[in-house]
Design a protein around this motif. Structure first.
Motif, PDB file in Angstrom:
ATOM      1  N   SER A  96       0.839  -1.190   0.000  1.00  0.00           N
ATOM      2  CA  SER A  96       0.000   0.000   0.000  1.00  0.00           C
ATOM      3  C   SER A  96       0.877   1.244   0.000  1.00  0.00           C
ATOM      4  O   SER A  96       2.091   1.170   0.226  1.00  0.00           O
ATOM      5  CB  SER A  96      -0.898  -0.004   1.234  1.00  0.00           C
ATOM      6  OG  SER A  96      -0.110  -0.093   2.420  1.00  0.00           O
ATOM      7  N   ALA A  97       0.275   2.391  -0.223  1.00  0.00           N
ATOM      8  CA  ALA A  97       1.025   3.639  -0.354  1.00  0.00           C
ATOM      9  C   ALA A  97       1.890   3.929   0.857  1.00  0.00           C
ATOM     10  O   ALA A  97       2.986   4.491   0.734  1.00  0.00           O
ATOM     11  CB  ALA A  97       0.059   4.803  -0.605  1.00  0.00           C
ATOM     12  N   ASP A  98       1.419   3.554   2.062  1.00  0.00           N
ATOM     13  CA  ASP A  98       2.193   3.820   3.279  1.00  0.00           C
ATOM     14  C   ASP A  98       3.104   2.660   3.663  1.00  0.00           C
ATOM     15  O   ASP A  98       3.808   2.720   4.674  1.00  0.00           O
ATOM     16  CB  ASP A  98       1.270   4.170   4.447  1.00  0.00           C
ATOM     17  CG  ASP A  98       0.316   3.032   4.810  1.00  0.00           C
ATOM     18  OD1 ASP A  98       0.359   1.967   4.157  1.00  0.00           O
ATOM     19  OD2 ASP A  98      -0.495   3.227   5.743  1.00  0.00           O
ATOM     20  N   GLY A  99       3.118   1.596   2.877  1.00  0.00           N
ATOM     21  CA  GLY A  99       3.990   0.463   3.141  1.00  0.00           C
ATOM     22  C   GLY A  99       3.561  -0.416   4.294  1.00  0.00           C
ATOM     23  O   GLY A  99       4.315  -1.288   4.719  1.00  0.00           O
ATOM     24  N   SER A 100       2.342  -0.249   4.779  1.00  0.00           N
ATOM     25  CA  SER A 100       1.917  -0.995   5.970  1.00  0.00           C
ATOM     26  C   SER A 100       1.327  -2.360   5.660  1.00  0.00           C
ATOM     27  O   SER A 100       1.421  -3.276   6.473  1.00  0.00           O
ATOM     28  CB  SER A 100       0.898  -0.175   6.760  1.00  0.00           C
ATOM     29  OG  SER A 100      -0.283   0.029   5.990  1.00  0.00           O
ATOM     30  N   THR A 101       0.720  -2.516   4.481  1.00  0.00           N
ATOM     31  CA  THR A 101       0.073  -3.779   4.142  1.00  0.00           C
ATOM     32  C   THR A 101       0.443  -4.215   2.730  1.00  0.00           C
ATOM     33  O   THR A 101       0.626  -3.384   1.832  1.00  0.00           O
ATOM     34  CB  THR A 101      -1.465  -3.682   4.242  1.00  0.00           C
ATOM     35  OG1 THR A 101      -1.933  -2.667   3.345  1.00  0.00           O
ATOM     36  CG2 THR A 101      -1.896  -3.357   5.658  1.00  0.00           C
ATOM     37  N   ALA A 102       0.524  -5.518   2.528  1.00  0.00           N
ATOM     38  CA  ALA A 102       0.772  -6.077   1.197  1.00  0.00           C
ATOM     39  C   ALA A 102      -0.562  -6.183   0.479  1.00  0.00           C
ATOM     40  O   ALA A 102      -1.494  -6.817   0.981  1.00  0.00           O
ATOM     41  CB  ALA A 102       1.438  -7.435   1.302  1.00  0.00           C
ATOM     42  N   ILE A 103      -0.663  -5.566  -0.695  1.00  0.00           N
ATOM     43  CA  ILE A 103      -1.929  -5.597  -1.427  1.00  0.00           C
ATOM     44  C   ILE A 103      -1.902  -6.596  -2.581  1.00  0.00           C
ATOM     45  O   ILE A 103      -2.952  -6.996  -3.086  1.00  0.00           O
ATOM     46  CB  ILE A 103      -2.303  -4.198  -1.951  1.00  0.00           C
ATOM     47  CG1 ILE A 103      -1.230  -3.666  -2.917  1.00  0.00           C
ATOM     48  CG2 ILE A 103      -2.511  -3.234  -0.792  1.00  0.00           C
ATOM     49  CD1 ILE A 103      -1.623  -2.363  -3.607  1.00  0.00           C
ATOM     50  N   ALA A 104      -0.704  -7.012  -3.003  1.00  0.00           N
ATOM     51  CA  ALA A 104      -0.566  -7.948  -4.124  1.00  0.00           C
ATOM     52  C   ALA A 104       0.848  -8.506  -4.108  1.00  0.00           C
ATOM     53  O   ALA A 104       1.695  -8.075  -3.314  1.00  0.00           O
ATOM     54  CB  ALA A 104      -0.851  -7.249  -5.456  1.00  0.00           C
ATOM     55  N   ILE A 105       1.121  -9.476  -4.981  1.00  0.00           N
ATOM     56  CA  ILE A 105       2.497  -9.922  -5.207  1.00  0.00           C
ATOM     57  C   ILE A 105       2.775  -9.884  -6.704  1.00  0.00           C
ATOM     58  O   ILE A 105       1.858  -9.964  -7.529  1.00  0.00           O
ATOM     59  CB  ILE A 105       2.796 -11.325  -4.652  1.00  0.00           C
ATOM     60  CG1 ILE A 105       1.996 -12.397  -5.399  1.00  0.00           C
ATOM     61  CG2 ILE A 105       2.571 -11.389  -3.160  1.00  0.00           C
ATOM     62  CD1 ILE A 105       2.537 -13.795  -5.189  1.00  0.00           C
ATOM     63  N   VAL A 106       4.025  -9.751  -7.047  1.00  0.00           N
ATOM     64  CA  VAL A 106       4.429  -9.686  -8.454  1.00  0.00           C
ATOM     65  C   VAL A 106       4.341 -11.073  -9.090  1.00  0.00           C
ATOM     66  O   VAL A 106       4.832 -12.056  -8.538  1.00  0.00           O
ATOM     67  CB  VAL A 106       5.864  -9.145  -8.587  1.00  0.00           C
ATOM     68  CG1 VAL A 106       6.342  -9.234 -10.036  1.00  0.00           C
ATOM     69  CG2 VAL A 106       5.948  -7.716  -8.067  1.00  0.00           C
ATOM     70  N   ALA A 107       3.712 -11.135 -10.241  1.00  0.00           N
ATOM     71  CA  ALA A 107       3.655 -12.384 -10.992  1.00  0.00           C
ATOM     72  C   ALA A 107       4.198 -12.237 -12.407  1.00  0.00           C
ATOM     73  O   ALA A 107       4.609 -13.210 -13.030  1.00  0.00           O
ATOM     74  CB  ALA A 107       2.215 -12.904 -11.053  1.00  0.00           C
ATOM     75  N   TRP A 108       4.210 -11.001 -12.915  1.00  0.00           N
ATOM     76  CA  TRP A 108       4.559 -10.795 -14.325  1.00  0.00           C
ATOM     77  C   TRP A 108       5.033  -9.365 -14.522  1.00  0.00           C
ATOM     78  O   TRP A 108       4.606  -8.457 -13.804  1.00  0.00           O
ATOM     79  CB  TRP A 108       3.320 -11.070 -15.172  1.00  0.00           C
ATOM     80  CG  TRP A 108       3.444 -10.832 -16.648  1.00  0.00           C
ATOM     81  CD1 TRP A 108       3.935 -11.691 -17.580  1.00  0.00           C
ATOM     82  CD2 TRP A 108       3.025  -9.659 -17.358  1.00  0.00           C
ATOM     83  NE1 TRP A 108       3.857 -11.123 -18.840  1.00  0.00           N
ATOM     84  CE2 TRP A 108       3.295  -9.873 -18.721  1.00  0.00           C
ATOM     85  CE3 TRP A 108       2.455  -8.457 -16.963  1.00  0.00           C
ATOM     86  CZ2 TRP A 108       3.018  -8.919 -19.702  1.00  0.00           C
ATOM     87  CZ3 TRP A 108       2.171  -7.506 -17.936  1.00  0.00           C
ATOM     88  CH2 TRP A 108       2.446  -7.745 -19.285  1.00  0.00           C
ATOM     89  N   ALA A 109       5.943  -9.178 -15.467  1.00  0.00           N
ATOM     90  CA  ALA A 109       6.429  -7.831 -15.781  1.00  0.00           C
ATOM     91  C   ALA A 109       6.687  -7.711 -17.273  1.00  0.00           C
ATOM     92  O   ALA A 109       6.915  -8.710 -17.967  1.00  0.00           O
ATOM     93  CB  ALA A 109       7.708  -7.521 -15.011  1.00  0.00           C
ATOM     94  N   GLN A 110       6.670  -6.470 -17.748  1.00  0.00           N
ATOM     95  CA  GLN A 110       6.886  -6.201 -19.161  1.00  0.00           C
ATOM     96  C   GLN A 110       7.699  -4.920 -19.303  1.00  0.00           C
ATOM     97  O   GLN A 110       7.609  -4.022 -18.467  1.00  0.00           O
ATOM     98  CB  GLN A 110       5.536  -6.039 -19.862  1.00  0.00           C
ATOM     99  CG  GLN A 110       5.615  -5.739 -21.343  1.00  0.00           C
ATOM    100  CD  GLN A 110       4.236  -5.650 -21.963  1.00  0.00           C
ATOM    101  OE1 GLN A 110       3.511  -6.633 -22.014  1.00  0.00           O
ATOM    102  NE2 GLN A 110       3.866  -4.469 -22.424  1.00  0.00           N
ATOM    103  N   ALA A 111       8.481  -4.849 -20.361  1.00  0.00           N
ATOM    104  CA  ALA A 111       9.261  -3.646 -20.647  1.00  0.00           C
ATOM    105  C   ALA A 111       8.338  -2.547 -21.185  1.00  0.00           C
ATOM    106  O   ALA A 111       7.199  -2.809 -21.563  1.00  0.00           O
ATOM    107  CB  ALA A 111      10.349  -3.962 -21.663  1.00  0.00           C
ATOM    108  N   PRO A 112       8.808  -1.304 -21.230  1.00  0.00           N
ATOM    109  CA  PRO A 112       7.978  -0.237 -21.784  1.00  0.00           C
ATOM    110  C   PRO A 112       7.504  -0.527 -23.212  1.00  0.00           C
ATOM    111  O   PRO A 112       6.411  -0.120 -23.601  1.00  0.00           O
ATOM    112  CB  PRO A 112       8.910   0.984 -21.741  1.00  0.00           C
ATOM    113  CG  PRO A 112       9.860   0.700 -20.630  1.00  0.00           C
ATOM    114  CD  PRO A 112      10.085  -0.780 -20.691  1.00  0.00           C
TER     115      PRO A 112
END
Length: 253
Positions: A205-221
Motif C-alpha cells: 500500500s502507499a504507506d507500506g503498511s500492508t501487502a496488497i498484491a504480489i508480483v507475478a509478471w512484468a513487461q518492458a515499456p
C-alpha cells in the motif's frame, strides 16, 4: 556419496553466492535501497537442471512465506535465503509448498485465468528479526494510487548478477481496474518496475503498511523485458485461502 539434500543445498549455496552482487546493485528496475521491508521479504533460491535463479517472497510467519506459484520446483530444488546480522548467507531448505488450486502454468497460451500464488514452508524457523507481513483488506486500490514494489530482482533483463539486494520503487496503479489483478507502472513514464527475480515480491500500500498484491509478471515499456508494467494477483480476495493454507502447513509439521 553426497546425500541428495546436501547436494541440493550446496548447489543452492552457489546460487546465493551468484545472487549476491559484488558492487551496489539496482535490484528492481529504477529502484533504490529500502530497509523498511527487510524484516518481511526474503529470497527463494531455485535450481532446475543446469540452470538456477531466484524469486522473492513475503514472510507470513516464522516458517511460512508467500511467493508466486510459477517459482515452485521440486522441494529439493528450493530454499529460502537471507543474510544474518553479520552479513553471512543463511540458506534454509523448503520442506512443503502449496500452489493455489486455480494456478495454471499454461494460462497465457490457453488464455484462461490463473492465480499465480503459492505458500511455502521452511524446514526450520527464519531469524527472529522477521515478522509476519500484514495483508490488506477491502476494495482494490484506485487507479492512480501509489503502490510500492519491494524485491530482490535484477536491474536489467536477464542480468541475474545485478539482483540480490532488497530495493523498492514506487509505482502507480493503472488501468484496467480489476478485482483480481493489479497493474502498476511509473506515473511519469520512466523505466521502473519488476524484473527477473522479483516474482513473488510484495506490492505494498502507499504507506507500506500492508501487502496488497504480489508480483507475478512484468513487461518492458515496449515489448518483452522489464521495467515497464508490473502485474500480480490482489491478496485481499485471496486472504481466506492464504490463511487456511497457512494453518494447514503449520498443523502438518
Amino acid at each position: 556419496m553426497t546425500p541428495p539434500l546436501a547436494r541440493s543445498i550446496r548447489s543452492l549455496a552457489i546460487v546465493a553466492a551468484l545472487a549476491a552482487p559484488l558492487a551496489p546493485a539496482r535490484a528492481l528496475v529504477g529502484a533504490a535501497p529500502d530497509s523498511r521491508f527487510a524484516d518481511r521479504v526474503a529470497m527463494v533460491l531455485i535450481r532446475g537442471g543446469d540452470s538456477a535463479g531466484f524469486c522473492s517472497a513475503l514472510v507470513l510467519g516464522p516458517r511460512i512465506l508467500l511467493t508466486a506459484a510459477h517459482c515452485l520446483r521440486p522441494l529439493r530444488d528450493l530454499a529460502v535465503h537471507y543474510r544474518d546480522a553479520a552479513g553471512a548467507a543463511v540458506i534454509i531448505p523448503v520442506d512443503a509448498a502449496i500452489a493455489h488450486p486455480r494456478y495454471r502454468a499454461d494460462a497465457i497460451q490457453a488464455r484462461v485465468e490463473s492465480i499465480d500464488l503459492a505458500l511455502i514452508r521452511t524446514a526450520r524457523p527464519l531469524d527472529p528479526r522477521f515478522v509476519a507481513a500484514a495483508i490488506g483488506d477491502g476494495e482494490p486500490p484506485a487507479i492512480g494510487a501509489p503502490a510500492i514494489v519491494s524485491g530482490y530482482g535484477a536491474a536489467r533483463e536477464g542480468d541475474w548478477s545485478s539482483g540480490g539486494t532488497l530495493r523498492s520503487v514506487t509505482l502507480a496503479v493503472r488501468e484496467p481496474a480489476s478485482t483480481v489483478l493489479v497493474w502498476a507502472a511509473d506515473p511519469g513514464g520512466r523505466e521502473a518496475g519488476a524484473c527477473n527475480g522479483d516474482s513473488g515480491a510484495p506490492i505494498w500500500s502507499a504507506d507500506g503498511s500492508t501487502a496488497i498484491a504480489i508480483v507475478a509478471w512484468a513487461q518492458a515499456p515496449h515489448g518483452r523485458g522489464c521495467g515497464g508494467l508490473t502485474q500480480g494477483p490482489l491478496l485481499a480476495p485471496l486472504k481466506g485461502w492464504i490463511e487456511a493454507t497457512e494453518r494447514k502447513l503449520e498443523n502438518a509439521r
